[in-house]
Enzyme design. Structure first.
Site, PDB file in Angstrom:
ATOM      1  N   ASP A 195       0.846  -1.197   0.000  1.00  0.00           N
ATOM      2  CA  ASP A 195       0.000   0.000   0.000  1.00  0.00           C
ATOM      3  C   ASP A 195       0.881   1.246   0.000  1.00  0.00           C
ATOM      4  O   ASP A 195       1.850   1.327   0.760  1.00  0.00           O
ATOM      5  CB  ASP A 195      -0.912  -0.010   1.229  1.00  0.00           C
ATOM      6  CG  ASP A 195      -1.992   1.051   1.145  1.00  0.00           C
ATOM      7  OD1 ASP A 195      -2.954   0.851   0.381  1.00  0.00           O
ATOM      8  OD2 ASP A 195      -1.870   2.093   1.828  1.00  0.00           O
ATOM      9  N   ASN A 203      -2.536  12.986  -3.721  1.00  0.00           N
ATOM     10  CA  ASN A 203      -3.659  13.444  -4.546  1.00  0.00           C
ATOM     11  C   ASN A 203      -4.099  14.851  -4.159  1.00  0.00           C
ATOM     12  O   ASN A 203      -4.391  15.688  -5.025  1.00  0.00           O
ATOM     13  CB  ASN A 203      -4.834  12.477  -4.408  1.00  0.00           C
ATOM     14  CG  ASN A 203      -4.679  11.237  -5.265  1.00  0.00           C
ATOM     15  OD1 ASN A 203      -4.118  11.288  -6.352  1.00  0.00           O
ATOM     16  ND2 ASN A 203      -5.160  10.108  -4.785  1.00  0.00           N
ATOM     17  N   ASP A 212      -2.265   9.477 -10.326  1.00  0.00           N
ATOM     18  CA  ASP A 212      -2.320   8.350 -11.267  1.00  0.00           C
ATOM     19  C   ASP A 212      -0.929   7.998 -11.791  1.00  0.00           C
ATOM     20  O   ASP A 212      -0.583   6.821 -11.935  1.00  0.00           O
ATOM     21  CB  ASP A 212      -3.240   8.697 -12.447  1.00  0.00           C
ATOM     22  CG  ASP A 212      -4.707   8.684 -12.069  1.00  0.00           C
ATOM     23  OD1 ASP A 212      -5.036   8.192 -10.972  1.00  0.00           O
ATOM     24  OD2 ASP A 212      -5.524   9.168 -12.867  1.00  0.00           O
ATOM     25  N   GLU A 238      -5.116   2.115  -4.152  1.00  0.00           N
ATOM     26  CA  GLU A 238      -3.656   2.136  -4.280  1.00  0.00           C
ATOM     27  C   GLU A 238      -3.020   0.881  -3.712  1.00  0.00           C
ATOM     28  O   GLU A 238      -1.812   0.848  -3.459  1.00  0.00           O
ATOM     29  CB  GLU A 238      -3.082   3.381  -3.582  1.00  0.00           C
ATOM     30  CG  GLU A 238      -3.191   3.389  -2.072  1.00  0.00           C
ATOM     31  CD  GLU A 238      -4.506   3.958  -1.550  1.00  0.00           C
ATOM     32  OE1 GLU A 238      -4.537   4.347  -0.370  1.00  0.00           O
ATOM     33  OE2 GLU A 238      -5.482   4.007  -2.311  1.00  0.00           O
TER      34      GLU A 238
END
Length: 318
Positions: A195, A203, A212, A238
């Site tokens: 993770d 973000n 992304d 993610e």
């Protein structure tokens, strides 16, 4: 006796199905085979599927280009429900009638697949009419391109659109088979849950487009750090899951630490953003007797890694 089938797939749909019995089922290019395949990379008698001691096996018949089972070249191996056999450009599913095939009939992938299928048929018709040697050579080059295009379209069915890793649907179908194989061979198997640390902050600070790009780059680094026999998939958001066949807990810890170190050392240079990951892992059969428990325990180990300050590796502990 339970009936099993060989399903020849074309762009995610069943193009041909062959029921299996106790007799040998021969796969190849020759007309006397039970499942006849086209293509120069398919041998006349390429592979055989047969029943023995209550199980089905697949055997490569000294083919020129080999037989691939779930991404691994084999000479002789046991078959499990949902196994994928690759011969040349063809994909064959070993099925007991219970699998749900991914239907892409209404997608762009399927539309392009149908278009290339039509083109292939026209190529076959035109090829028979060409007499000129130079034109025939040019024609064969175009035909190779179309074959590669169809193969790429078929792989899109199993790929995650953003990262290029296997998608969750493919993982849910293949991972149980890996556990079955580990049980049958009495081998260990490990699962990593990976993770990205503080991904929400990336973000929020840099925007989802950058997020992304980060996820795509990290997925690429993980894929490159893994073996060809490993199953690497985007599990959700993610989070990335890695199945390591024939891998004990000690070796799984080394692989996890290598992945963590690669991402920590290379992410800033590649992305101009320092990125780290937390990794949790569990090993079959010591940490669980089935896939569900192994996944659950690897996930709990991931939370242990997060609780320990992130950017670290943790093995499941009760």
């Amino acid at each position: 006796m339970k009936v099993y089938w060989l399903l020849l797939l074309d762009c995610g749909k069943v193009a041909k199905q062959v029921p299996l019995g106790k007799d040998r089922c021969i796969i190849g290019r020759a007309e006397d085979t039970d499942l006849t395949l086209g293509g120069h990379d398919v041998s006349r008698h390429h592979a055989a599927v047969f029943f023995q001691n209550g199980r089905y096996f697949i055997e490569d018949l000294n083919s020129t280009n080999g037989t691939i089972l779930n991404g691994v070249s084999i000479e002789h191996d046991v078959l499990a429900q949902g196994d994928q056999i690759s011969i040349g450009e063809h994909t064959i599913l070993f099925d007991d009638g219970t699998s749900t095939l991914f239907n892409i009939e209404e997608t762009e992938v399927a539309r392009r697949g149908r278009e290339t299928a039509i083109i292939k048929d026209k190529f076959n018709q035109l090829g028979k009419k060409i007499d000129s040697r130079s034109l025939r050579n040019e024609f064969e080059e175009i035909e190779k391109f179309v074959r590669k295009s169809r193969k790429r379209l078929a792989t899109l069915v199993h790929a995650d659109k953003l990262t290029g890793l296997y998608n969750r649907q493919y993982f849910d179908r293949i991972a149980p088979q890996e556990i079955k194989k580990a049980k049958a061979a009495r081998r260990q198997l490990s699962v990593l849950f990976i993770d990205l640390d503080h991904f929400k902050d990336i973000n929020d600070q840099h925007g989802h487009r950058v997020g992304d790009e980060v996820l795509r780059a990290i997925a690429w680094l993980i894929q490159k750090a893994c073996r060809k026999t490993d199953l690497v998939a985007r599990y959700g958001g993610e989070e990335i899951v890695v199945v390591l066949p024939n891998t004990n807990g000690r070796d799984a810890g080394k692989i996890a630490e290598e992945i963590r170190g690669i991402i920590e050392s290379q992410s800033k240079g590649r992305l101009n953003i320092p990125v780290t990951v937390s990794i949790g892992f569990a090993t079959f059969p010591g940490d669980g007797k089935d896939l569900s428990s192994i996944l659950d325990h690897a996930d709990k180990a991931l939370y242990q890694a997060k609780a320990s300050g992130r950017n670290c590796v943790a093995r499941y502990r009760e």
